[in-house]
Write a protein that holds these residues in place. Structure first.
Motif, PDB file in Angstrom:
ATOM      1  N   UNK A 128       1.213  -1.251   0.280  1.00  0.00           N
ATOM      2  CA  UNK A 128       0.037   0.128   0.090  1.00  0.00           C
ATOM      3  C   UNK A 128       0.780   0.901  -0.076  1.00  0.00           C
ATOM      4  N   UNK A 129       1.743   0.892   1.043  1.00  0.00           N
ATOM      5  CA  UNK A 129       2.943   2.721   0.923  1.00  0.00           C
ATOM      6  C   UNK A 129       3.533   2.616  -0.337  1.00  0.00           C
ATOM      7  N   UNK A 136      -4.636   7.241  -3.262  1.00  0.00           N
ATOM      8  CA  UNK A 136      -5.780   7.622  -3.223  1.00  0.00           C
ATOM      9  C   UNK A 136      -6.128   8.548  -4.331  1.00  0.00           C
ATOM     10  N   UNK A 137      -7.721   8.725  -4.564  1.00  0.00           N
ATOM     11  CA  UNK A 137      -8.166   9.574  -5.736  1.00  0.00           C
ATOM     12  C   UNK A 137      -7.921  10.550  -5.201  1.00  0.00           C
ATOM     13  N   UNK A 138      -8.340  11.787  -6.478  1.00  0.00           N
ATOM     14  CA  UNK A 138      -8.463  13.449  -6.053  1.00  0.00           C
ATOM     15  C   UNK A 138      -9.543  13.393  -4.890  1.00  0.00           C
ATOM     16  N   UNK A 139     -10.758  12.678  -4.822  1.00  0.00           N
ATOM     17  CA  UNK A 139     -12.085  12.902  -4.314  1.00  0.00           C
ATOM     18  C   UNK A 139     -11.818  12.625  -3.033  1.00  0.00           C
ATOM     19  N   UNK A 140     -10.862  12.080  -2.541  1.00  0.00           N
ATOM     20  CA  UNK A 140     -10.329  11.641  -0.751  1.00  0.00           C
ATOM     21  C   UNK A 140      -9.978  12.835  -0.192  1.00  0.00           C
ATOM     22  N   UNK A 141     -10.875  12.176   1.194  1.00  0.00           N
ATOM     23  CA  UNK A 141      -9.899  13.187   1.968  1.00  0.00           C
ATOM     24  C   UNK A 141      -9.144  13.704   2.163  1.00  0.00           C
ATOM     25  N   UNK A 142      -7.970  13.079   2.248  1.00  0.00           N
ATOM     26  CA  UNK A 142      -5.936  13.046   2.321  1.00  0.00           C
ATOM     27  C   UNK A 142      -6.115  11.949   0.616  1.00  0.00           C
ATOM     28  N   UNK A 144     -18.128   0.434  -8.801  1.00  0.00           N
ATOM     29  CA  UNK A 144     -18.181   2.234  -9.379  1.00  0.00           C
ATOM     30  C   UNK A 144     -17.440   2.424  -8.624  1.00  0.00           C
ATOM     31  N   UNK A 145     -17.318   2.836  -7.029  1.00  0.00           N
ATOM     32  CA  UNK A 145     -17.735   3.916  -6.519  1.00  0.00           C
ATOM     33  C   UNK A 145     -15.862   3.758  -5.503  1.00  0.00           C
ATOM     34  N   UNK A 146     -16.274   2.642  -5.435  1.00  0.00           N
ATOM     35  CA  UNK A 146     -14.651   2.021  -4.841  1.00  0.00           C
ATOM     36  C   UNK A 146     -13.352   1.769  -5.532  1.00  0.00           C
ATOM     37  N   UNK A 156      -7.908   3.225 -10.906  1.00  0.00           N
ATOM     38  CA  UNK A 156      -7.548   3.694 -12.000  1.00  0.00           C
ATOM     39  C   UNK A 156      -6.555   5.020 -11.379  1.00  0.00           C
ATOM     40  N   UNK A 157      -6.378   5.205 -10.023  1.00  0.00           N
ATOM     41  CA  UNK A 157      -5.935   6.129  -9.607  1.00  0.00           C
ATOM     42  C   UNK A 157      -3.853   5.661  -9.176  1.00  0.00           C
TER      43      UNK A 157
END
Length: 214
Positions: free
Chosen positions: A23-24, A29-35, A107-109, A115-116
């Motif tokens: 993961x690291x 994380x996609x642009x619409x994530x919290x961070x 679709x949402x997750x 893609x990212x």
């Protein structure tokens, strides 16, 4: 040539890497994530042990997490799926309470993660790409496939052998499917061929004390 390359990739032995390391090194994380941006383990250090129990290599076969809302359990599962796709070839089953929620998660997750994250994008082709043979509920990659199903159908939990199983919100799943047992029991049967290489992960917010699957 592409087919031969995919076969060679699938035949490689599993790389010794933990889910938190993958993961690291890879998760974006996609642009619409919290961070948005690169995944950082130091932001949620309490998730490291959970994630690493799900690594393709290791001795833990089943992991269950009782948690509150918005604490990163879903992200841990996504990181595990990413690692399974990238570093531990085998079929993956993700079980939801309904098929509608499976489609929504795709679709949402999953798609934003794919893609990212270049490491996943190169392994799973866009469903709209010619010859991809991918759908909203089935994603193929070198060495296996990701299958999303609703937990109310025994056929979906019995049709294929899987190395990995992820349960979404276990307390929302039926306790018994068509008189054939619980989703967890059916999943265990589907992973039995892999023995110590199998991984089963269930998480969710618990509901009724004493009756909660978590």
């Amino acid at each position: 040539q592409g087919f031969i390359k995919a076969l060679a990739e699938a035949a490689k032995p599993d790389e010794v890497i933990s889910t938190s390391q993958w993961a690291e090194a890879n998760r974006i994380l996609p642009p619409d994530s919290v961070e948005p941006g690169n995944w950082r383990n130091d932001r949620t250090p309490y998730l490291i042990e959970i994630q690493d129990s799900l690594s393709p290599v290791g001795g833990v076969r089943e992991t269950y997490v009782k948690k509150g809302h918005q604490l990163g359990g879903s992200s841990s599962g996504e990181n595990a799926i990413g690692t399974w796709i990238s570093k531990g070839a085998g079929n993956i089953l993700v079980v939801f309470d309904t098929l509608k929620n499976a489609e929504k998660w795709s679709v949402s997750r999953f798609e934003p993660m794919r893609e990212s994250t270049p490491d996943l994008r190169k392994r799973i082709r866009d469903a709209n790409t010619r010859g991809a043979d991918n759908t909203q509920l089935r994603k193929k990659f070198p060495g296996g496939m990701l299958q999303l199903v609703g937990g109310n159908s025994p056929g979906d939990l019995k049709s294929t052998t899987f190395r990995y199983v992820k349960f979404e919100e276990m307390d929302e799943l039926p306790k018994d499917i068509g008189g054939q047992g619980s989703p967890r029991d059916l999943a265990r049967n589907r992973t039995s061929n892999f023995q110590n290489k199998a991984r089963i992960y269930g998480d969710g917010t618990p509901t009724v004390e004493g009756a909660s699957a978590i």
